[in-house]
Design an enzyme around this catalytic site. Structure first.
Site, PDB file in Angstrom:
ATOM      1  N   CYS A   4       0.866  -1.187   0.000  1.00  0.00           N
ATOM      2  CA  CYS A   4       0.000   0.000   0.000  1.00  0.00           C
ATOM      3  C   CYS A   4       0.902   1.237   0.000  1.00  0.00           C
ATOM      4  O   CYS A   4       2.129   1.135   0.142  1.00  0.00           O
ATOM      5  CB  CYS A   4      -0.882   0.002   1.241  1.00  0.00           C
ATOM      6  N   HIS A  33       5.677  -5.222   8.677  1.00  0.00           N
ATOM      7  CA  HIS A  33       5.473  -6.588   9.163  1.00  0.00           C
ATOM      8  C   HIS A  33       5.612  -7.588   8.025  1.00  0.00           C
ATOM      9  O   HIS A  33       4.643  -8.213   7.604  1.00  0.00           O
ATOM     10  CB  HIS A  33       4.100  -6.720   9.835  1.00  0.00           C
ATOM     11  N   HIS A  66       4.193   2.211  10.940  1.00  0.00           N
ATOM     12  CA  HIS A  66       3.190   2.303  12.011  1.00  0.00           C
ATOM     13  C   HIS A  66       3.411   3.482  12.945  1.00  0.00           C
ATOM     14  O   HIS A  66       2.574   3.770  13.793  1.00  0.00           O
ATOM     15  CB  HIS A  66       3.208   1.024  12.860  1.00  0.00           C
ATOM     16  N   CYS A  88       3.422   6.216   7.914  1.00  0.00           N
ATOM     17  CA  CYS A  88       2.402   6.361   6.881  1.00  0.00           C
ATOM     18  C   CYS A  88       1.617   7.663   7.091  1.00  0.00           C
ATOM     19  O   CYS A  88       1.225   7.978   8.215  1.00  0.00           O
ATOM     20  CB  CYS A  88       1.445   5.167   6.946  1.00  0.00           C
ATOM     21  N   HIS A 116      -0.094  -3.859  19.079  1.00  0.00           N
ATOM     22  CA  HIS A 116       0.350  -3.475  17.731  1.00  0.00           C
ATOM     23  C   HIS A 116       1.108  -2.140  17.785  1.00  0.00           C
ATOM     24  O   HIS A 116       0.721  -1.227  18.518  1.00  0.00           O
ATOM     25  CB  HIS A 116      -0.860  -3.361  16.805  1.00  0.00           C
ATOM     26  N   GLU A 118       1.248   0.383  15.791  1.00  0.00           N
ATOM     27  CA  GLU A 118       0.487   1.599  15.479  1.00  0.00           C
ATOM     28  C   GLU A 118      -0.278   2.080  16.716  1.00  0.00           C
ATOM     29  O   GLU A 118      -0.335   3.285  16.996  1.00  0.00           O
ATOM     30  CB  GLU A 118      -0.517   1.318  14.338  1.00  0.00           C
ATOM     31  N   CYS A 181      -8.290   2.766   7.079  1.00  0.00           N
ATOM     32  CA  CYS A 181      -7.626   3.029   5.799  1.00  0.00           C
ATOM     33  C   CYS A 181      -8.364   2.332   4.657  1.00  0.00           C
ATOM     34  O   CYS A 181      -8.680   1.146   4.747  1.00  0.00           O
ATOM     35  CB  CYS A 181      -6.193   2.518   5.897  1.00  0.00           C
ATOM     36  N   SER A 209       1.484  -9.466  10.414  1.00  0.00           N
ATOM     37  CA  SER A 209       0.825  -8.352   9.723  1.00  0.00           C
ATOM     38  C   SER A 209      -0.665  -8.346  10.053  1.00  0.00           C
ATOM     39  O   SER A 209      -1.406  -9.277   9.710  1.00  0.00           O
ATOM     40  CB  SER A 209       1.040  -8.505   8.211  1.00  0.00           C
ATOM     41  N   ASN A 211      -3.144  -6.503   8.916  1.00  0.00           N
ATOM     42  CA  ASN A 211      -4.115  -6.466   7.806  1.00  0.00           C
ATOM     43  C   ASN A 211      -4.142  -7.794   7.063  1.00  0.00           C
ATOM     44  O   ASN A 211      -5.173  -8.191   6.538  1.00  0.00           O
ATOM     45  CB  ASN A 211      -3.858  -5.254   6.901  1.00  0.00           C
TER      46      ASN A 211
HETATM   47  S1  SF4 Z   1      -2.687   3.037   7.045  1.00  0.00           S
HETATM   48 FE1  SF4 Z   1      -1.583   1.081   6.955  1.00  0.00          FE
HETATM   49  S2  SF4 Z   1      -2.650  -0.042   5.308  1.00  0.00           S
HETATM   50 FE2  SF4 Z   1      -3.205   2.109   5.066  1.00  0.00          FE
HETATM   51  S3  SF4 Z   1      -1.760   3.005   3.611  1.00  0.00           S
HETATM   52 FE3  SF4 Z   1      -0.952   3.351   5.694  1.00  0.00          FE
HETATM   53  S4  SF4 Z   1       0.412   1.619   6.118  1.00  0.00           S
HETATM   54 FE4  SF4 Z   1      -0.905   1.065   4.379  1.00  0.00          FE
END
Ligand code: SF4
Length: 268
Positions: A4, A33, A66, A88, A116, A118, A181, A209, A211
């Protein structure tokens, strides 16, 4: 499927750091991850550590996709580390939102996996945040005053909505932040659609991971046989019993790993 925006950016930031000069390069926690990506960078000298105490001064530190708690970032600066931020942009937006509402006097409720990266990072942007992961945990909360609720970017929308419905009953003033997201939600929708058209499904991605795990759960809920694999070496022999195989992959799975799985399946 595949990288992503956030993962692509974090990996690109680390790539830039490795190629920049001869400085030692560290990441606080794994950059993403995915074990293949992490071990590829480690073979090129990148060191993965868990604490700023393990980072010597005057080296480059890359912040992973994260993000990390604000306090850790400050500690690294004080130690003289040269920070390159691979957080991100969507996670940065969540961090800013948490900080904004905390400064306005809201209590912070974060919905996600407390272990996690994040969520640990996000929690560092509020005073005494509450982290919960289910509607049952929300039921047990006693809350007063204004409350802001925000979810992990990779949580499933219906899980988040259920928690929010519970909190609505408990709070006089509740601010619900939509932070999931679309890279995650669109993949899940596409996977449900895919599972209707195949006999079995493989979900490719790192074991840690979040997701990828959620994609696997989503595929399982559709009722077709499915497996979570990290790479082509983990393709189960039983997959040969099925005619049409669906593939999906987490947001931190490199294209090379997906391609290797596809090729192995075709050769079978
Ligand atoms: S929030 Fe997570 S899944 Fe979405 S773009 Fe950012 S890293 Fe990727």
């Amino acid at each position: 499927m595949g990288f992503c925006l956030g993962v692509r950016r974090a990996v690109g930031t680390l790539e830039d750091a490795v190629n920049f000069d001869d400085s030692e390069v560290y990441t606080l926690g794994p950059i993403i991850h995915n074990p293949q990506v992490v071990s590829d960078f480690e073979s090129r000298g990148v060191k993965t550590v868990e604490s700023p105490d393990d980072v010597p001064s005057d080296c480059r530190v890359i912040i992973r996709a994260h993000g990390i708690p604000l306090q850790l970032k400050e500690e690294l600066k004080l130690r003289g580390s040269r920070i390159m931020d691979g957080t991100c942009p969507k996670v940065i937006a969540s961090q800013k939102t948490v900080r904004k509402y905390a400064s306005l006097g809201y209590h912070t409720v974060i919905v996600g996996d407390p272990d996690h990266g994040e969520i640990r990072g996000l929690a560092g942007y509020a005073d005494h945040p509450i982290v919960i992961s289910s509607p049952e945990e929300a039921e047990k909360l006693t809350l007063s005053g204004p409350v802001m609720v925000i979810g992990q970017t990779t949580i499933k929308q219906d899980e988040y909505d259920k928690v929010c419905r519970v909190l609505e009953q408990k709070c006089e003033q509740l601010k619900i932040v939509e932070s999931i997201c679309s890279a995650t939600s669109k993949r899940q929708e596409a996977l449900v659609d895919l599972c209707k058209r195949v006999d079995a499904c493989l979900i490719i991605g790192g074991r840690d991971s979040a997701n990828t795990q959620r994609l696997y759960m989503t595929a399982r809920e559709t009722g077709i046989p499915c497996w979570h694999i990290q790479d082509a070496s983990e393709i189960p022999g039983k997959i040969g019993d099925f005619e049409v195989i669906g593939l999906s992959a987490g947001a931190s799975t490199p294209d090379s790993v997906i391609l290797a799985v596809e090729r192995r399946l075709q050769s079978m």
